[in-house]
Design a protein around this motif. Structure first.
Motif, short mmCIF file in Angstrom:
data_model
loop_
_atom_site.label_atom_id
_atom_site.label_comp_id
_atom_site.label_asym_id
_atom_site.label_seq_id
_atom_site.Cartn_x
_atom_site.Cartn_y
_atom_site.Cartn_z
N TYR A 184 0.85 -1.20 0.00
CA TYR A 184 0.00 0.00 0.00
C TYR A 184 0.89 1.25 0.00
CZ TYR A 184 -3.24 -3.49 2.02
OH TYR A 184 -4.00 -4.61 2.28
N ASP A 185 0.24 2.37 -0.18
CA ASP A 185 0.94 3.63 0.03
C ASP A 185 1.25 3.75 1.52
OD1 ASP A 185 -1.46 5.43 1.27
OD2 ASP A 185 -2.20 4.10 -0.31
N GLU A 186 2.23 4.58 1.86
CA GLU A 186 2.70 4.69 3.23
C GLU A 186 1.60 5.15 4.18
OE1 GLU A 186 6.36 6.83 5.68
OE2 GLU A 186 6.51 6.50 3.51
N GLU A 187 0.71 5.98 3.68
CA GLU A 187 -0.38 6.48 4.53
C GLU A 187 -1.30 5.35 4.97
OE1 GLU A 187 -3.89 9.14 3.13
OE2 GLU A 187 -2.33 10.53 3.84
N ASN A 188 -1.62 4.45 4.04
CA ASN A 188 -2.50 3.33 4.40
C ASN A 188 -1.80 2.36 5.35
OD1 ASN A 188 -5.22 2.12 3.77
ND2 ASN A 188 -3.92 0.37 3.25
N TRP A 189 -0.49 2.11 5.13
CA TRP A 189 0.25 1.28 6.08
C TRP A 189 0.19 1.90 7.48
CZ3 TRP A 189 1.47 -3.53 5.65
CH2 TRP A 189 1.86 -4.09 4.42
N ASN A 190 0.33 3.18 7.55
CA ASN A 190 0.32 3.86 8.85
C ASN A 190 -1.05 3.76 9.51
OD1 ASN A 190 1.71 5.54 10.85
ND2 ASN A 190 0.28 7.15 10.21
N ASN A 191 -2.12 3.90 8.72
CA ASN A 191 -3.47 3.78 9.27
C ASN A 191 -3.76 2.37 9.78
OD1 ASN A 191 -4.01 6.48 8.79
ND2 ASN A 191 -4.98 6.11 6.80
N LEU A 192 -3.24 1.36 9.05
CA LEU A 192 -3.41 -0.02 9.50
C LEU A 192 -2.65 -0.25 10.81
CD1 LEU A 192 -3.07 -1.83 6.05
CD2 LEU A 192 -5.09 -1.90 7.53
N ARG A 193 -1.47 0.31 10.92
CA ARG A 193 -0.70 0.19 12.17
C ARG A 193 -1.46 0.82 13.33
NH1 ARG A 193 1.93 3.65 15.02
NH2 ARG A 193 1.86 5.25 13.37
N ILE A 194 -2.02 2.00 13.11
CA ILE A 194 -2.77 2.68 14.17
C ILE A 194 -3.97 1.84 14.59
CG2 ILE A 194 -4.21 4.71 14.66
CD1 ILE A 194 -2.28 6.31 12.81
N GLN A 195 -4.64 1.21 13.61
CA GLN A 195 -5.79 0.37 13.94
C GLN A 195 -5.35 -0.82 14.80
OE1 GLN A 195 -9.39 0.60 13.08
NE2 GLN A 195 -9.05 -0.71 14.87
N LEU A 196 -4.23 -1.43 14.46
CA LEU A 196 -3.73 -2.56 15.24
C LEU A 196 -3.44 -2.13 16.68
CD1 LEU A 196 -1.29 -4.23 12.66
CD2 LEU A 196 -3.39 -5.23 13.57
N GLU A 197 -2.88 -0.97 16.83
CA GLU A 197 -2.51 -0.51 18.17
C GLU A 197 -3.74 -0.09 18.98
OE1 GLU A 197 0.41 2.51 17.52
OE2 GLU A 197 1.98 1.08 16.96
N ARG A 198 -4.77 0.42 18.31
CA ARG A 198 -5.98 0.86 19.02
C ARG A 198 -6.89 -0.32 19.36
NH1 ARG A 198 -7.73 6.15 15.39
NH2 ARG A 198 -6.23 7.62 16.28
N ASN A 199 -7.19 -1.12 18.36
CA ASN A 199 -8.08 -2.28 18.54
C ASN A 199 -7.79 -3.29 17.42
OD1 ASN A 199 -10.04 -4.15 18.98
ND2 ASN A 199 -11.78 -2.76 18.67
N HIS A 200 -6.89 -4.19 17.71
CA HIS A 200 -6.46 -5.13 16.67
C HIS A 200 -7.55 -6.14 16.31
CE1 HIS A 200 -5.12 -6.94 20.54
NE2 HIS A 200 -5.58 -8.07 19.99
N HIS A 201 -8.55 -6.30 17.14
CA HIS A 201 -9.60 -7.30 16.89
C HIS A 201 -10.43 -6.95 15.65
CE1 HIS A 201 -8.73 -9.35 20.64
NE2 HIS A 201 -8.75 -8.17 21.27
N ILE A 202 -10.42 -5.69 15.23
CA ILE A 202 -11.19 -5.29 14.04
C ILE A 202 -10.65 -5.99 12.79
CG2 ILE A 202 -11.78 -3.32 12.56
CD1 ILE A 202 -13.22 -3.31 15.23
N ILE A 203 -9.35 -6.24 12.77
CA ILE A 203 -8.71 -6.87 11.61
C ILE A 203 -8.68 -8.39 11.83
CG2 ILE A 203 -6.53 -7.08 10.34
CD1 ILE A 203 -6.05 -4.12 10.93
N PRO A 204 -9.10 -9.20 10.86
CA PRO A 204 -9.14 -10.66 11.03
C PRO A 204 -7.78 -11.21 11.47
CG PRO A 204 -10.24 -10.03 8.99
CD PRO A 204 -9.60 -8.79 9.52
N ILE A 205 -7.81 -12.29 12.25
CA ILE A 205 -6.58 -12.87 12.81
C ILE A 205 -5.57 -13.21 11.72
CG2 ILE A 205 -5.64 -14.87 14.02
CD1 ILE A 205 -8.14 -14.99 15.69
N ILE A 206 -6.02 -13.90 10.66
CA ILE A 206 -5.10 -14.31 9.60
C ILE A 206 -4.44 -13.08 8.98
CG2 ILE A 206 -4.93 -15.39 7.32
CD1 ILE A 206 -7.09 -17.36 8.21
N ASN A 207 -5.22 -12.01 8.80
CA ASN A 207 -4.65 -10.81 8.19
C ASN A 207 -3.70 -10.07 9.12
OD1 ASN A 207 -7.52 -10.89 6.49
ND2 ASN A 207 -5.72 -10.24 5.32
#
Length: 954
Positions: free
Chosen positions: A623-646
Motif C-alpha cells: 500500500y501507500d505509506e499512509e495506508n500502512w500507517n493507518n493499519l498500524r494505528i488500527q492494530l494498536e488501538r483495537n487489533h480485533h477489528i482486523i481478522p486474525i489471519i490478516n
C-alpha cells in the motif's frame, strides 16, 4: 580458281539445303511426338519396394518409447537377509534375487524393447509370444549406464504390432543397501528380555535386528526389478516374496504365507493378491519381525511396528485416526477405497515424511506411533496430519495419477489441501493455520528467480535430479495454496463437486492438470482455466500495489532479488474490506496496470483499506505509506477489528516487501509494536518468523544487542500471559494457545528473559533429580531442555545425551535430539556433528535434520557449513535419492549467509558440482546462491536503519 569457287558455292548450297531439311524433319518429329503423347500419356514405372525399417536405436530422450505397453507383472523377490544374527546364522547376506514376467502389448513392429533397470545384475532374458508361447531369439541385452537407466533388449525376430501380446521374463540379482531408497536394509534394536518375558528385575538386553523395506518413489522401482518405470505406464502387479522363517512380508495387497523348502532350507513364501492397475512407484514390500495390531471394519486396518511399540499401546491412536479419516474421505470424495486392506508401518529409518504406496504406507516411527504418557499434543497432531496426507494419496496419486512428473503437484498439492479436511474427522481444525504452514512457506521459495512453475513442460523434466527437484514447497505448499484460492473463487461446494467428478472420470487413469480444471469447470459458471492457467504455468506470484488516495492498482512479479519479471499478468481475485465495511464486493484484476479501481479509493485520509481478506489469494499486497500507517494505528488501538489471519499476513507481507526493496523496513518493524497486546498465535508466529530473519542477518554484528533487548521487551507480556500454565507444568486448552505458549518460552528464554531461564533451570533440576523423569508437560520439554543446555555446561549436555540414548519412544528422542543442538560449546557441537556420521548414535534418517538443528544455532552454523562442505561427497552418496533431504540441508546451513565470502564458498561448491557433472540438489544450491546475493544487498542498504530503529525503541 574460278572453277573451285563455283564448286564451293554449290557445296555450301547443298549443305544449307540438308540443314534446313534436317531441322524441318526434327520439328515434324517433335510435333508428331507431342500429338502421340497427348493421345497416349506415359505411365510412370512403379516405385521400388523398400523394406520396413524397424527402429533399433536408443530413444533420443530419457523417456521410454511407446512401441510396447505393459499390461501386468508377476514379480518374485527373495531377500536373503536374516532379521537376527544368532549362533546358527553367521553368514549374513544383504543380497536379493528374483524374477519378473511382464506382459506387454506390442503396438508397432519392433525388434527392440526398452525398459528400466538400475544397479541390478540381470542374468536371464527371454521373450515369448503370449498366446503361442513361441520363443523369440534375443541377440543381446544391456543396461545403459547413464541417467536414462534404459534396459535394452535386442531381438533377432520382429515382434508383431497390432496389439499382439508378449511376455518378457527376466531373472536378476541385487543388493540391499542402507541408502533409504529402492529395496533397502534398516537396523534397529529390540529388547529381547521383554520378548522372552524374563523376570522384571533382570536387566534389559537389547540386540540388533534388521528389516528389508522399500521406497520406490519416484524412480527406484527399476532398482528392484526390470520394469517400465514411468507413472503413466500403469499395470497390474502380482508380488510374491520369499523370506526367512520368523519374518512377516507385507505388500500392497493381502498376502497368503506358506512354508516351502529351497535347497534344503525352510522359507516362507507369501503370495499377494493382484493389485489394481497402478504405477510402479506405488509398489511396496517389507520383510521384518514386526508385530501388528488390527482394527476390523469393511477395510482391514493394520499398524505394524517394533514389538516394544505395542507394549504401551502406541499404535492405538493411529488405528483410531485411520478408520475415521478413511471413512471421511470415502464420503467426501464420493469414491470407495478400492482395496480390502490398508497397512501402515512405522519404520526406524525412512528418508521421507511418509510414503504414498497403495495399501501400504510407511512412516517414521514418530509419524505413526503416539505414546499418551510421553507424547505432546503436537506429536499427536503430527500423527493425525501425516495419516490424513498418506490416506489422501490413496485417491490423488494412486487411484488417479499424474501422467508425468511435471504435474506432480496434482498429487502433492491436492493431498496437502485435502489433509486439512481429513484431520477435521478426528477433531483437529487447522484451516486457519493453512496460511502459516503452506502459503507463507511457498512464498519464500517462490520469491526467487530460481523457483519453478507448478506445471513445467514435460521436456524440461527428464532426469532423476530434475524429477526429485520437484518434491519441494512449490509442488506441495503452493499447489495447495492455489487450490485453496480456486475453491474460494468458485465456492468450496462447487470445488468439491468438481473433485468428485475428477475422481470418478479418471479412476485408474493418468491425467494432466487441464483434466482437473475441466472437471471443476463443469460445476461453475466462472472461467476456471482462464483464472488458473497463469497461476499454474508461470513461475512466481504477484505483489499487488494499491494507492488508496487514487485507487490506482498495479501488479508485478514479486522477487526478492529483482530482475525483469515476466510480462504475463495473473488473474487476481481480490477480497477486501475497509474500516467502514467488513467485506466489499471482490475485485478481479486481469492486467498489470496501473488501473484505477474505484473500490480501492478511500475518501478520508484516516480511513484504511485491507486487501486479500484471510489471505485466500496467493499474492502479497503493498500500500501507500499512509495506508500502512493507518493499519498500524488500527492494530494498536483495537487489533480485533482486523481478522486474525490478516494480522499475521500484514506483518509477513510488510517484512518481505521490505526485503524486496519496495517498502521501508521501519514500516514493517513498527507493525510489530502492537504485539504487546496480542495473544493469538497466528500474528505472533508470523512476526517471530520475520524477526528471526533479522536475527539471522545480524546476530554476528553489533545490531544483535538492540534486537535482543527489543524481543525481551516484546515477549514479556505474552510470557506472563502463559506463566501460570508453565509453572504448573500444564498447557492451555486451545490448541493454538499451546503453540503460543511454546513460542513465548522459546523467545523469552533464548533472549535472556531471567524469569524464563530460571524457570527452565528449576524444572530441569526437579525432573533430573526425581526417580520418575520428565514429569513436565511433554509440550514444554523441547524448549525447556534447549534453554538449559544453551545456558548450561557439559554435564547438562551429557545428561540429555544419556536420556536420548535410553529413550525408546521416537517422539521423545526427537525432542532431546533438538535440545542437544542448543549448546553454545563449540567442541560439543563438533562432537554432535561427528555423531551424525555414526548411525548407531544418530539414525541415518535423522542425520540431515540434526545438522539443520545445529545450523540454526549461531555458534553451530559455521561448524555445520564446514561439516557439510567437508562431507558433501559422503552426504550426497548417502542421500542422493532423498526426496527432500538435501534441499532442506542446503537451505538450513545457508540461511544466515549475507557476506561475499559466504557467497563465494557457495559458488565454489556449485562449481565443484558442475565439474563432477552432478545435478544433485542443483536447484536448492541455485536458490541458496540467489538468496545470499539478495541478503548481501539488503544488509548493506538496511543495517544502520535497522540498528537505529531498535535502539530508538528501547
Amino acid at each position: 580458281m574460278a572453277k573451285a569457287m563455283g564448286l564451293s558455292k554449290i557445296l555450301a548450297a547443298g549443305v544449307g539445303i540438308l540443314t534446313v531439311s534436317s531441322v524441318c524433319g526434327l520439328v515434324m518429329m517433335a510435333v508428331v511426338y507431342k500429338i502421340q503423347i497427348d493421345k497416349f500419356p506415359p505411365v510412370s514405372p512403379p516405385p521400388p519396394i523398400r523394406p520396413t525399417v524397424i527402429p533399433t536405436d536408443p530413444p533420443s530422450s530419457f523417456r521410454l518409447p511407446d512401441n510396447v505397453i505393459p499390461e501386468s507383472y508377476k514379480v518374485f523377490i527373495q531377500p536373503y537377509l536374516y532379521s537376527a544374527i544368532t549362533n546358527n546364522y553367521t553368514n549374513q547376506s544383504f543380497a536379493f534375487t528374483g524374477n519378473s514376467t511382464v506382459r506387454v502389448k506390442c503396438m508397432t513392429n519392433s525388434k527392440t524393447i526398452f525398459l528400466h533397470a538400475q544397479d541390478l545384475n540381470v542374468t536371464t532374458v527371454e521373450v515369448r509370444q503370449s498366446d503361442t508361447n513361441e520363443k523369440l531369439t534375443v541377440n543381446r541385452y544391456k543396461i545403459h549406464q547413464n541417467e536414462s537407466n534404459f534396459f535394452e533388449i535386442q531381438l533377432e525376430d520382429i515382434m508383431s504390432g497390432n496389439g499382439t501380446y508378449y511376455d518378457i521374463f527376466t531373472t536378476f540379482e541385487g543388493e540391499l543397501f542402507d541408502g533409504l531408497e529402492g529395496f533397502y536394509v534398516s537396523r534397529y534394536t529390540e529388547n529381547v528380555k521383554a520378548k522372552e518375558e524374563e523376570e522384571e528385575e533382570e536387566e534389559d538386553e537389547y540386540k540388533e535386528r534388521l528389516l528389508a523395506t522399500s521406497l520406490l518413489q519416484p524412480t527406484n522401482a527399476r532398482k528392484v526389478f526390470p520394469c517400465f518405470d514411468e507413472p503413466a505406464l500403469k499395470a497390474v502387479f502380482q508380488i510374491t516374496v520369499l523370506h526367512r522363517p520368523g519374518t512377516v512380508a507385507i505388500s500392497n495387497e493381502l498376502g497368503d504365507p506358506k512354508t516351502t523348502e529351497i535347497d534344503g532350507e525352510e522359507w516362507f513364501e507369501t503370495i499377494f493378491e493382484e493389485t489394481p492397475i497402478m504405477s510402479t512407484y506405488s509398489l511396496a514390500f517389507t520383510v521384518s519381525e514386526f508385530e501388528s495390531k488390527m482394527m476390523s471394519s469393511v477395510t482391514k486396518i493394520h499398524i505394524h511396528a517394533r514389538r516394544e511399540a505395542f507394549s504401551v499401546d502406541r499404535a492405538d491412536y493411529a488405528l483410531e485416526v485411520t478408520a475415521k479419516i478413511l471413512d471421511h474421505y470415502q464420503i467426501t470424495f464420493g469414491s470407495k477405497y478400492p482395496l480390502r486392506k490398508i497397512d501402515q508401518i512405522a519404520l526406524p529409518d525412512i528418508s521421507v515424511g511418509a510414503t504414498e504406496n497403495w495399501g501400504l504406507i510407511s512412516y517414521p516411527e514418530s509419524g505413526l506411533l503416539y505414546d499418551k504418557s510421553t507424547g505432546s499434543t503436537f506429536d499427536q497432531e503430527r500423527v493425525a496430519t501425516l495419516i490424513a496426507h498418506g490416506l489422501a494419496n490413496q485417491w490423488f496419486g494412486n487411484l488417479v495419477t499424474m501422467r508425468w512428473w511435471n504435474d506432480l503437484w496434482l498429487n502433492g498439492g491436492l493431498t496437502t489441501y485435502m489433509s486439512y479436511i481429513g484431520v477435521e474427522a478426528v477433531g483437529w481444525n487447522f484451516r486457519d493455520l493453512f496460511v502459516l504452514r503452506e502459503t507463507q512457506t511457498a512464498f519464500q521459495v517462490d520469491s526467487l528467480n530460481s523457483s519453478h512453475p507448478l506445471s513445467s513442460q514435460e521436456n524440461d523434466i527428464q532426469t532423476f535430479s530434475e524429477i526429485t527437484g520437484l518434491f519441494d514447497a512449490i509442488t506441495y505448499s503452493k499447489g495447495a495454496a492455489v487450490l485453496r484460492m480456486l475453491a474460494k473463487f468458485m465456492t468450496e461446494e462447487a470445488f468439491m463437486k468438481g473433485i468428485k467428478n475428477y475422481l470418478a472420470k479418471f479412476e485408474y487413469q493418468n491425467t494432466e492438470y487441464k483434466d482437473l480444471l475441466d472437471c471443476l469447470q463443469e460445476e461453475t459458471k466462472e472461467d476456471v482455466e482462464g483464472f488458473m492457467s497463469t497461476w499454474i504455468e508461470q513461475v512466481g506470484y504477484p505483489v499487488i500495489t494499491i494507492i488508496t488516495q487514487t485507487g490506482e492498482t498495479t501488479q508485478e512479479h514479486f522477487l526478492l532479488k529483482q530482475k525483469q519479471g515476466h510480462d504475463i499478468a495473473w488473474q487476481v481475485h481480490i477480497r477486501h474490506m475497509t474500516d467502514r465495511e467488513s467485506e466489499k464486493k471482490p475485485v478481479t484484476l486481469k492486467v498489470k496496470g496501473p488501473v484505477k479501481l474505484p473500490s480501492f479509493q478511500l475518501q478520508d485520509r484516516d480511513e484504511w483499506l485491507l486487501a486479500n481478506i484471510d489471505c485466500t489469494g496467493y499474492f502479497r499486497v503493498n500500500y501507500d505509506e499512509e495506508n500502512w500507517n493507518n493499519l498500524r494505528i488500527q492494530l494498536e488501538r483495537n487489533h480485533h477489528i482486523i481478522p486474525i489471519i490478516n494480522r499475521g499476513q500484514l506483518i509477513d507481507d510488510a517484512f518481505n516487501i521490505a526485503r524486496a526493496h519496495r517498502l521501508n523496513i521501519t514500516i514493517a518493524l513498527s507493525l510489530t509494536k502492537y504485539l504487546v497486546n496480542e495473544t493469538e498465535y497466528i500474528p505472533w508466529d508470523s512476526a517471530l518468523k520475520n524477526l528471526d530473519h533479522l536475527v539471522l542477518m545480524f546476530d554476528r554484528s553489533e545490531v544483535y544487542g538492540p534486537i535482543t533487548k527489543y524481543l525481551r521487551k516484546l515477549i514479556t507480556r505474552l510470557y506472563e500471559h502463559f506463566e501460570e500454565y508453565t509453572i504448573n507444568r500444564t498447557v492451555p486448552e486451545k490448541h493454538t494457545d499451546q503453540y503460543n505458549q511454546v513460542n513465548a518460552i522459546s523467545v523469552a528464554c533464548s533472549n535472556g528473559l531471567a524469569i524464563c531461564t530460571e524457570m527452565a533451570r528449576s524444572l530441569f533440576e526437579k525432573n533430573k533429580n526425581e526417580t520418575n523423569k520428565f514429569r513436565m508437560h511433554p509440550n514444554l520439554k523441547k524448549e525447556i531442555y534447549c534453554s538449559v543446555i544453551a545456558n548450561g555446561d557439559e554435564d547438562d549436555w551429557e545428561f540429555a545425551w544419556e536420556e536420548y540414548q535410553k529413550a525408546t519412544d521416537a517422539a521423545e528422542k526427537d525432542k532431546l535430539r533438538y535440545a542437544l543442538s542448543c549448546t553454545k560449546e563449540i567442541w560439543l557441537l563438533n562432537r554432535y556433528l561427528q555423531y551424525t556420521l555414526e548411525p548407531s548414535k544418530i539414525r541415518k534418517m535423522d542425520m540431515v535434520s540434526t545438522i539443520n538443528y545445529i545450523a540454526k544455532n549461531v555458534a553451530g552454523q559455521p561448524l555445520a557449513w564446514d561439516f557439510v562442505r567437508g562431507h558433501w561427497s559422503y552426504i550426497t552418496q548417502e542421500y542422493g535419492a532423498g526426496v527432500v533431504s538435501l534441499g532442506s540441508l542446503l537451505d538450513a546451513v545457508t540461511k544466515r549467509f549475507s557476506t561475499e565470502v559466504e557467497l563465494q564458498e557457495l559458488k565454489q561448491l556449485q562449481s565443484e558440482q558442475e565439474e563432477k557433472k552432478q545435478g544433485i540438489a542443483a536447484r536448492a544450491l541455485e536458490q541458496a546462491i540467489e538468496r545470499t546475493e539478495a541478503n548481501i544487498m539488503w544488509v548493506k542498504e538496511n543495517k544502520q536503519m535497522v540498528k537505529d530503529w531498535f535502539v530508538g525503541e528501547l
